[in-house]
Motif scaffolding. Structure first.
Motif, mmCIF file in Angstrom:
data_model
loop_
_atom_site.group_PDB
_atom_site.id
_atom_site.type_symbol
_atom_site.label_atom_id
_atom_site.label_comp_id
_atom_site.label_asym_id
_atom_site.label_seq_id
_atom_site.Cartn_x
_atom_site.Cartn_y
_atom_site.Cartn_z
ATOM 1 N N SER A 44 0.845 -1.187 0.000
ATOM 2 C CA SER A 44 0.000 0.000 0.000
ATOM 3 C C SER A 44 0.884 1.242 0.000
ATOM 4 O O SER A 44 1.976 1.252 0.580
ATOM 5 N N ALA A 45 0.411 2.259 -0.685
ATOM 6 C CA ALA A 45 1.085 3.557 -0.707
ATOM 7 C C ALA A 45 0.034 4.636 -0.531
ATOM 8 O O ALA A 45 -0.909 4.706 -1.317
ATOM 9 N N GLN A 46 0.181 5.443 0.506
ATOM 10 C CA GLN A 46 -0.788 6.486 0.816
ATOM 11 C C GLN A 46 -0.087 7.843 0.768
ATOM 12 O O GLN A 46 0.973 8.019 1.380
ATOM 13 N N TYR A 47 -0.691 8.801 0.039
ATOM 14 C CA TYR A 47 -0.095 10.122 -0.154
ATOM 15 C C TYR A 47 -1.044 11.197 0.370
ATOM 16 O O TYR A 47 -2.262 11.105 0.182
ATOM 17 N N GLY A 48 -0.479 12.206 1.009
ATOM 18 C CA GLY A 48 -1.308 13.298 1.516
ATOM 19 C C GLY A 48 -0.536 14.615 1.553
ATOM 20 O O GLY A 48 0.706 14.627 1.552
#
Length: 280
Positions: free
Chosen positions: A241-245
């Motif tokens: 998983s890769a989460q960007y913010g």
């Protein structure tokens, strides 16, 4: 008792020859099981065998009685881990400054422990600099901290300040800039257009465990960023998983790779390639 094993090939039980072995490890009967140990690894924790001698047939030779064939464990006694955190800021000229911390357990920690134990402390900064550059950190480190250098039963800990001019793919003549999170590769990434030949056997994934990478990069005032899409991949053998913010002027990234099996079934080769291409 002693154990004979090969670090380069699988044992052929139909050929009873000592020429099949190239390595000696220890095999200790304990509570009805065998505890394997490799003193050659020097800094391996109790029961940890490195990848070349895991999940292989070996010849256990007791002090008395007949020798017998045993298979070594497929995984270390504790899951492998690589926890990485980088926090810092990027200025309007593309200069990144930050702080890095990492805790590592498993095969990589053994390699690092051996390297630092066999290097004078006055040269640790240079050694850590070389190690970071192999992971894509082309800038300069300072104030290195190495923990647990003499404690193989604890995760290897490293920390440092990090600075890099023209961070990532920075170009002064361009009004927009391509940047990425300040973190190492997961391992196994496959760039678009790169061809892979299908192997004869199941592709190896290594030991069970996880990589958890996090970064927080403050951008110059009034800057905006176009975020990549989040990624969530779930297979029987691995998850990614890769989460960007982007919040309050800070670019946040969290990437997690979880290894759930030691290998990928060969019939899922196409899925495996697609998985690796999404891990960039």
């Amino acid at each position: 008792m002693a154990g004979l094993i090969s670090s380069k090939r699988e044992l052929d039980e139909q050929i009873p020859s000592p020429a099949q072995f190239n390595h000696v490890i220890a095999a200790v009967p304990l509570d009805g099981k065998i505890l394997w140990m490799d003193t050659t690894a020097e800094t391996a924790s109790m029961g940890l065998l490195l990848a070349p001698v895991r999940d292989k047939l070996g010849l256990a030779i007791p002090p008395a009685g007949n020798a017998h064939i045993e298979r070594t464990p497929a995984n270390p006694p504790a899951p492998s881990l690589y926890n990485f955190l980088c926090t810092g800021q990027l200025d309007e000229h593309g200069h990144f400054t930050g702080h890095v911390e990492a805790n590592i357990q498993g095969d990589v920690s053994v390699v690092l422990l051996n390297a630092f134990r066999n290097t004078p402390e006055a040269q640790w900064k240079e050694l850590l600099q070389r190690a970071m550059r192999t992971q894509g950190f082309g800038g300069e480190i300072s104030n290195p901290e190495i923990g647990a250098a003499q404690e193989p039963d604890k995760p290897f800990h490293e920390a440092m300040d990090y600075s890099r001019e023209k961070f990532y793919q920075w170009k002064d003549e361009d009004s927009s800039h391509w940047i990425d999170a300040p973190m190492p590769l997961m391992g196994g990434e496959l760039a678009p257009g790169i061809k892979q030949i299908k192997p004869a056997d199941d592709p190896e994934l290594g030991a069970l465990g996880s990589n958890v990478y996090e970064s927080a990069m403050a951008l110059p005032k009034d800057w905006t960023i176009t975020l990549p899409p989040n990624v969530d991949l779930i297979e029987n053998w691995a998850e990614y998983s890769a989460q960007y913010g982007f919040k309050n002027g800070t670019f946040h990234v969290r990437r997690i790779l979880l290894m759930k099996m030691n290998s990928v079934p060969l019939e899922e080769w196409d899925k495996y390639l697609a998985f690796r291409r999404h891990c960039l």
